[in-house]
Scaffold this active site. Structure first.
Site, PDB file in Angstrom:
ATOM      1  N   ASP A  82       0.823  -1.205   0.000  1.00 56.52           N
ATOM      2  CA  ASP A  82       0.000   0.000   0.000  1.00 56.52           C
ATOM      3  C   ASP A  82       0.859   1.258   0.000  1.00 56.52           C
ATOM      4  O   ASP A  82       0.547   2.247  -0.665  1.00 56.52           O
ATOM      5  CB  ASP A  82      -0.922   0.011   1.228  1.00 56.52           C
ATOM      6  CG  ASP A  82      -2.088  -0.933   1.073  1.00 56.52           C
ATOM      7  OD1 ASP A  82      -2.012  -1.830   0.211  1.00 56.52           O
ATOM      8  OD2 ASP A  82      -3.078  -0.789   1.800  1.00 56.52           O
ATOM      9  N   GLU A 447      -7.010   3.977  -1.661  1.00 53.15           N
ATOM     10  CA  GLU A 447      -6.874   4.874  -0.511  1.00 53.15           C
ATOM     11  C   GLU A 447      -6.485   6.272  -0.976  1.00 53.15           C
ATOM     12  O   GLU A 447      -5.774   6.437  -1.967  1.00 53.15           O
ATOM     13  CB  GLU A 447      -5.800   4.343   0.443  1.00 53.15           C
ATOM     14  CG  GLU A 447      -6.181   3.057   1.123  1.00 53.15           C
ATOM     15  CD  GLU A 447      -5.080   2.510   2.003  1.00 53.15           C
ATOM     16  OE1 GLU A 447      -5.357   1.548   2.750  1.00 53.15           O
ATOM     17  OE2 GLU A 447      -3.940   3.022   1.952  1.00 53.15           O
ATOM     18  N   SER A 473      -6.118   5.655   4.001  1.00 54.05           N
ATOM     19  CA  SER A 473      -5.071   4.893   4.658  1.00 54.05           C
ATOM     20  C   SER A 473      -5.234   5.012   6.161  1.00 54.05           C
ATOM     21  O   SER A 473      -5.788   5.995   6.666  1.00 54.05           O
ATOM     22  CB  SER A 473      -3.697   5.447   4.257  1.00 54.05           C
ATOM     23  OG  SER A 473      -2.698   5.035   5.154  1.00 54.05           O
TER      24      SER A 473
END
Length: 559
Positions: A82, A447, A473
């Site tokens: 991520d 995100e 996030s």
């Protein structure tokens, strides 16, 4: 003791000589064929600091499993970073990876007849993906969290992954030199381990430990520590016990156990991603958890942890003062947890915590006592209203205020917003709208860490709000509302918002409303043209066709 075994079908059924021959080929002997087989799933890969050490941990687990007179067999599944994909088109694959992880673990354990499962996982979607597979398979299972990264440093300033994102905002606002910008980027992540704050990885690891599916201290043991190595050995002992007792995930993942998980998320100030992940995990175990359960637990659980992103400390600091078990013990003593829930140790939550040292509030400031809570109720708030008729999720720690009323500044995707920040389009008092980034609209519900970090870095964090049908996030902070359902792509009212419209966010009333007359909206609806799906093939296309809404946990395996 005779262990409950699925693999007996392969190892003892005389009609399966091919399978037996292949087991001999991998090095097993006749004695080994009498043992239970444990699949060891690793999401390790070299391209991400969160996951770079997991294959080594899996090897340690394998040796420990064999030492327990069990057969340990490693297999790999994917991971998505991520931190690396945020702010790029690649972030669309992040939430999708949760489903791929769950599907692939279920597939190999189901096909190979493994009797038990130990999953060694790291970055954000690894944990819920592994737990969803465990719930579906319902065979003795344990999760080992790869652990948190150490904090970084630059010129006396403590750093973590969000420091890098916010540094870009400072640089764009001419508040940071080229030297300091590069110094922060190069020193934010000093080695292996998941992002250090109470971001999504540490949130989900803590929730799963409270759920009872990981050993005590798993979520707070640092990545590169003797404690993490010892955990690998203890997990092998625990999986042997689970096989003896035939204690399976659905015996552990009960409604009360999920309430424990929700409670630790609130107490620690965890990520909003926990909402969709815990709903999905519960579904895999046949348990119904809804957004309303999050609001109910939030209403009665104080925020106790001064952890980043809104606080001061990192997960490594929590480890030094007693880790997640110390927090759980304090919550249990104050009647916030169900102590009678069974866990992967074969003991109850209360039994696990009995000998755990208590928090010393005179010697540490990471966790606050209830009477001095950072916020008397939880930070996760579920909002409704005409912009979110089926719900949305806000993260309000108490520093942002409880009401925001401002004019809309609309962006169709985060890249438009980045350009808007660079050009000075964002002004104090704006409600930033990022739309068409939902589960189907993106597709993949990426995100919005880069936009929120840029806003913070530019010094606008206290003066604007941001709403979106995408996710945030765990590193996001500020007055933000995500998971807006229905999403813009599905015809939600978010699609009709225009620059200059007034929007009101009221946390106390749990409302998110567009303050535009219905007759005006009716005209806009008559002129509205629905967008086409952005992809035509591949995994994102399959995801867009199958995925449920954020309210439903973004699952892909139900009608």
């Amino acid at each position: 003791m005779e262990l409950n075994r699925h693999s007996r079908t392969i190892t003892q059924d005389m009609t399966l000589p091919g399978a037996q021959a292949m087991l001999y080929a991998i090095g097993l002997n006749e004695h080994d064929l009498k043992k239970a087989q444990v699949g060891i799933a690793s999401t390790g890969f070299e391209g991400n600091s969160c996951n770079m050490h997991l294959n080594a941990l899996a090897t340690q687990v394998k040796q420990a499993v064999w030492d327990q007179e069990l057969v340990g067999l490693i297999f790999n599944t994917i991971g998505v970073s991520d931190g690396m994909s945020n702010g790029t088109e690649g972030m669309r694959y992040s939430l999708v990876s949760r489903e791929v992880i769950a599907d692939s673990i279920e597939t190999i354990c189901g096909a190979q007849y493994y009797d038990a499962l130990i999953a060694v996982v790291g970055c954000d979607k690894n944990m819920p993906g592994a737990l969803m597979a465990m719930g579906r398979l319902n065979r003795p299972s344990i999760m080992i969290y790869g652990g948190t990264i150490a904090g970084g440093h630059w010129k006396g300033k403590e750093l973590n992954i969000v420091s890098a994102f916010e540094a870009l905002g400072e640089k764009l606002a001419n508040k940071l030199s080229d030297e300091d910008y590069l110094g922060i980027i190069q020193n934010s992540c000093p080695g292996a381990g998941a992002c250090g704050g109470m971001y999504t990885a540490n949130t989900m690891a803590s929730a799963i430990e409270a759920l009872g599916m990981a050993l005590p201290y798993s979520s707070s043991n640092p990545a590169l520590s003797k404690e993490k190595t010892n955990e690998c050995v203890e997990a092998a002992k625990a999986i042997h016990l689970l096989l003896e007792k035939d204690l399976k995930p659905r015996d552990i993942m009960t409604f009360d156990a999920f309430e424990n998980a929700l409670t630790i998320v609130m107490a620690l100030g965890g990520s909003t991603n926990a909402v969709i992940h815990l709903i999905a995990m519960a579904k895999s175990a046949g348990v119904k958890i809804t957004q309303e359960d999050f609001q109910r637990i939030s209403d009665k659980t104080p925020l106790l942890a001064d952890l980043k992103p809104s606080g001061k400390y990192l997960m490594g600091d929590l480890h030094k003062v007693g880790g997640t078990p110390a927090v759980m013990k304090y919550l249990l003593e104050n009647k916030y947890l169900h102590g009678d829930c069974i866990t992967v140790t074969g003991k109850t939550v209360a039994e696990n915590l009995k000998e755990i040292p208590s928090l010393d509030f005179e010697k540490q400031n990471v966790i606050y006592p209830v009477e001095k809570a950072i916020k008397k109720t939880g930070h996760i708030q579920i909002l409704y209203g005409n912009l979110a008729s089926k719900g949305s999720v806000a993260k309000i720690t108490g520093k942002e205020g409880e009401k925001f009323r401002g004019t809309a500044r609309v962006f169709n995707g985060e890249f438009e917003l980045v350009d808007g920040i660079r050009s000075g389009k964002i002004k104090e008092g704006d409600v930033i709208v990022i739309r068409y980034v939902g589960p189907r609209g993106a597709p993949g519900m990426p995100e919005m860490l880069k936009p929120t970090s840029l806003i913070m870095g530019a010094g606008l964090g206290k003066n604007v709000a941001l709403i979106t049908d995408g996710r945030f996030s765990g590193g996001t902070h500020g007055f933000v509302v995500g998971h807006i359902t229905p999403e813009a792509f599905d015809g939600g009212l978010l699609a009709l918002v225009e620059d200059g419209d007034w929007i009101e966010i009221d946390i106390k009333k749990h409302q998110l409303n567009l303050l535009v007359e219905e007759k005006v909206l009716a005209i806009r609806r008559s002129r509205y043209t629905a967008p086409v799906l952005k992809v035509k093939s591949g995994v994102l296309y399959k995801y867009a066709k199958q995925v449920k809404t954020a309210v439903d946990g973004c699952v892909t395996d139900e009608d």
